[in-house]
Scaffold this motif. Structure first.
Motif, PDB file in Angstrom:
ATOM      1  N   TYR A  53      64.486  45.242  51.580  1.00 56.42           N
ATOM      2  CA  TYR A  53      64.830  44.722  50.246  1.00 56.42           C
ATOM      3  C   TYR A  53      64.567  43.220  50.170  1.00 56.42           C
ATOM      4  N   LEU A  54      64.803  42.521  51.263  1.00 56.01           N
ATOM      5  CA  LEU A  54      64.518  41.087  51.282  1.00 56.01           C
ATOM      6  C   LEU A  54      63.015  40.825  51.201  1.00 56.01           C
ATOM      7  N   ASP A  55      62.225  41.684  51.849  1.00 57.27           N
ATOM      8  CA  ASP A  55      60.769  41.558  51.766  1.00 57.27           C
ATOM      9  C   ASP A  55      60.298  41.729  50.331  1.00 57.27           C
ATOM     10  N   ILE A  56      60.834  42.748  49.660  1.00 61.77           N
ATOM     11  CA  ILE A  56      60.425  43.028  48.282  1.00 61.77           C
ATOM     12  C   ILE A  56      60.792  41.857  47.370  1.00 61.77           C
ATOM     13  N   GLU A  57      61.976  41.306  47.573  1.00 64.93           N
ATOM     14  CA  GLU A  57      62.409  40.166  46.769  1.00 64.93           C
ATOM     15  C   GLU A  57      61.490  38.967  46.996  1.00 64.93           C
ATOM     16  N   ALA A  58      61.114  38.744  48.251  1.00 65.38           N
ATOM     17  CA  ALA A  58      60.224  37.623  48.575  1.00 65.38           C
ATOM     18  C   ALA A  58      58.850  37.818  47.941  1.00 65.38           C
ATOM     19  N   LEU A  59      58.347  39.041  47.950  1.00 65.86           N
ATOM     20  CA  LEU A  59      57.051  39.331  47.346  1.00 65.86           C
ATOM     21  C   LEU A  59      57.090  39.135  45.835  1.00 65.86           C
ATOM     22  N   ALA A  60      58.185  39.591  45.201  1.00 62.48           N
ATOM     23  CA  ALA A  60      58.321  39.426  43.751  1.00 62.48           C
ATOM     24  C   ALA A  60      58.382  37.946  43.374  1.00 62.48           C
ATOM     25  N   THR A  62      57.126  35.485  45.067  1.00 64.69           N
ATOM     26  CA  THR A  62      55.804  34.913  45.319  1.00 64.69           C
ATOM     27  C   THR A  62      54.843  35.243  44.185  1.00 64.69           C
ATOM     28  N   ALA A  63      54.914  36.481  43.689  1.00 62.90           N
ATOM     29  CA  ALA A  63      54.056  36.883  42.569  1.00 62.90           C
ATOM     30  C   ALA A  63      54.341  36.039  41.337  1.00 62.90           C
ATOM     31  N   HIS A  64      55.630  35.766  41.100  1.00 59.78           N
ATOM     32  CA  HIS A  64      56.003  34.959  39.940  1.00 59.78           C
ATOM     33  C   HIS A  64      55.514  33.524  40.093  1.00 59.78           C
ATOM     34  N   GLU A  65      55.657  32.983  41.291  1.00 57.07           N
ATOM     35  CA  GLU A  65      55.181  31.626  41.556  1.00 57.07           C
ATOM     36  C   GLU A  65      53.659  31.541  41.414  1.00 57.07           C
ATOM     37  N   LEU A  66      52.989  32.613  41.805  1.00 53.17           N
ATOM     38  CA  LEU A  66      51.533  32.642  41.785  1.00 53.17           C
ATOM     39  C   LEU A  66      50.974  32.678  40.365  1.00 53.17           C
ATOM     40  N   THR A  67      51.548  33.511  39.514  1.00 56.69           N
ATOM     41  CA  THR A  67      50.975  33.708  38.181  1.00 56.69           C
ATOM     42  C   THR A  67      51.772  33.052  37.061  1.00 56.69           C
ATOM     43  N   GLY A  68      53.061  32.815  37.308  1.00 51.28           N
ATOM     44  CA  GLY A  68      53.898  32.248  36.263  1.00 51.28           C
ATOM     45  C   GLY A  68      54.225  33.228  35.149  1.00 51.28           C
ATOM     46  N   ASP A  71      55.568  39.617  33.942  1.00 44.37           N
ATOM     47  CA  ASP A  71      55.027  40.973  34.072  1.00 44.37           C
ATOM     48  C   ASP A  71      54.729  41.337  35.527  1.00 44.37           C
ATOM     49  N   ASP A  72      54.179  40.378  36.275  1.00 48.38           N
ATOM     50  CA  ASP A  72      53.703  40.683  37.627  1.00 48.38           C
ATOM     51  C   ASP A  72      54.819  40.990  38.625  1.00 48.38           C
ATOM     52  N   PRO A  73      55.869  40.170  38.735  1.00 49.20           N
ATOM     53  CA  PRO A  73      56.941  40.540  39.670  1.00 49.20           C
ATOM     54  C   PRO A  73      57.688  41.792  39.236  1.00 49.20           C
ATOM     55  N   LEU A  74      57.804  42.024  37.933  1.00 49.41           N
ATOM     56  CA  LEU A  74      58.509  43.225  37.472  1.00 49.41           C
ATOM     57  C   LEU A  74      57.683  44.482  37.734  1.00 49.41           C
ATOM     58  N   LEU A  75      56.378  44.391  37.564  1.00 51.38           N
ATOM     59  CA  LEU A  75      55.513  45.522  37.907  1.00 51.38           C
ATOM     60  C   LEU A  75      55.591  45.798  39.398  1.00 51.38           C
ATOM     61  N   LEU A  76      55.571  44.752  40.195  1.00 50.41           N
ATOM     62  CA  LEU A  76      55.674  44.907  41.650  1.00 50.41           C
ATOM     63  C   LEU A  76      56.982  45.587  42.030  1.00 50.41           C
ATOM     64  N   GLN A 140      65.904  43.695  33.065  1.00 54.20           N
ATOM     65  CA  GLN A 140      64.799  42.736  33.004  1.00 54.20           C
ATOM     66  C   GLN A 140      63.639  43.276  32.171  1.00 54.20           C
ATOM     67  N   LEU A 141      63.407  44.585  32.239  1.00 57.98           N
ATOM     68  CA  LEU A 141      62.354  45.193  31.423  1.00 57.98           C
ATOM     69  C   LEU A 141      62.720  45.138  29.943  1.00 57.98           C
ATOM     70  N   GLU A 142      64.008  45.273  29.654  1.00 60.15           N
ATOM     71  CA  GLU A 142      64.466  45.124  28.267  1.00 60.15           C
ATOM     72  C   GLU A 142      64.170  43.726  27.750  1.00 60.15           C
ATOM     73  N   GLN A 143      64.442  42.737  28.565  1.00 61.26           N
ATOM     74  CA  GLN A 143      64.172  41.351  28.167  1.00 61.26           C
ATOM     75  C   GLN A 143      62.669  41.132  27.989  1.00 61.26           C
TER      76      GLN A 143
END
Length: 256
Positions: A53-60, A62-68, A71-76, A140-143
């Motif tokens: 779960y910590l790995d997934i959080e870190a990846l999400a 990172t995706a947000h930092e990468l693209t800003g 959509d991307d961290p939530l899809l991940l 978060q998807l609602e938002q």
């Protein structure tokens, strides 16, 4: 030949010609129907992709930092927690969300036709399903979709429209895993296995995992994940012993 290569030859290369011959009534039946192919057992204890779960959080993150983009961290997160195929996830529309039930209706997917054109179409009959979504992710998807029209896609590309899975792999996933130093050899499809293994570890039974992934039957699920349920056997036999002890004690019999 490796088992996977041999299977490709029998099922796809030679199998395609045989299926055509049957369809055109050149031959009466498919002689390959009952052919037993060798199985590639692999390392069943370690070959399934896994992320904590910590790995997934870190990846999400990172995706947000990468693209800003949200959509991307939530899809991940949807891919790693709920296990849809990428084509199913990117085909989801706002109207598919059941926010009260914390689920989404999967009944369409993106495919590529023979000319290489991307098109939206229905999933196979057994793949139509309700996809479970964690309440925190649903919020978060609602938002993300607030104010959107029902027919709008949930996850949108930078220039609008639905996200293309191949582009997302190159633009987001490859860079995210490299920047995070996690899941560096995992494909997007591997995130589906991550969702299944974490669900099983959390107590999901085979029927639930089958429905979540959209497998045709439980056999497909068990062929892939059966080895992840061994500890449940110990729980069952312990419960059997408890019931035996209680029954013998009630009857005044020594349960030792």
């Amino acid at each position: 030949m490796a088992p996977a290569y041999l299977g490709h030859i029998v099922r796809s290369t030679f199998g395609g010609a045989i299926r055509y011959a049957v369809a055109e009534r050149i031959i009466g039946r498919n002689p390959l129907t009952n052919v037993e192919l060798p199985r590639d057992e692999g390392d069943i204890e370690n070959d399934l992709p896994h992320l904590s779960y910590l790995d997934i959080e870190a990846l999400a993150d990172t995706a947000h930092e990468l693209t800003g983009r949200r959509d991307d961290p939530l899809l991940l997160q949807l891919l790693t927690f709920s296990g849809p195929r990428i084509g199913e996830a990117t085909a989801l529309k706002v109207k598919d969300l059941d926010t009260g039930g914390n689920r989404a209706r999967v009944h369409r997917t993106w495919t590529v036709d023979r000319e290489g054109r991307r098109k939206l179409g229905p999933v196979k009959t057994w793949e139509k399903r309700w996809l479970p979504i964690m309440p925190s992710l649903m919020a978060q998807l609602e938002q993300l979709t607030a104010g959107r029209a029902p027919d709008d896609f949930i996850f949108t590309a930078v220039r609008g429209g639905a996200i293309d899975g191949t582009n997302w792999y190159n633009r987001v996933w490859r860079k995210t895993r490299a920047n995070a130093g996690l899941a560096t050899t995992m494909s997007v499809h591997d995130l589906r296995h991550v969702a299944a293994t974490n669900a099983i570890a959390a107590g999901a039974d085979v029927k639930l995992v089958q429905q979540m992934l959209g497998h045709k039957d439980a056999t497909e699920t068990l062929n892939t994940y059966a080895h992840l349920w061994p500890d449940r056997v110990a729980e069952v036999i312990a419960a059997v012993e408890q019931c035996r002890t209680e029954a013998l004690t009630a009857a005044g019999v020594n349960a030792a």
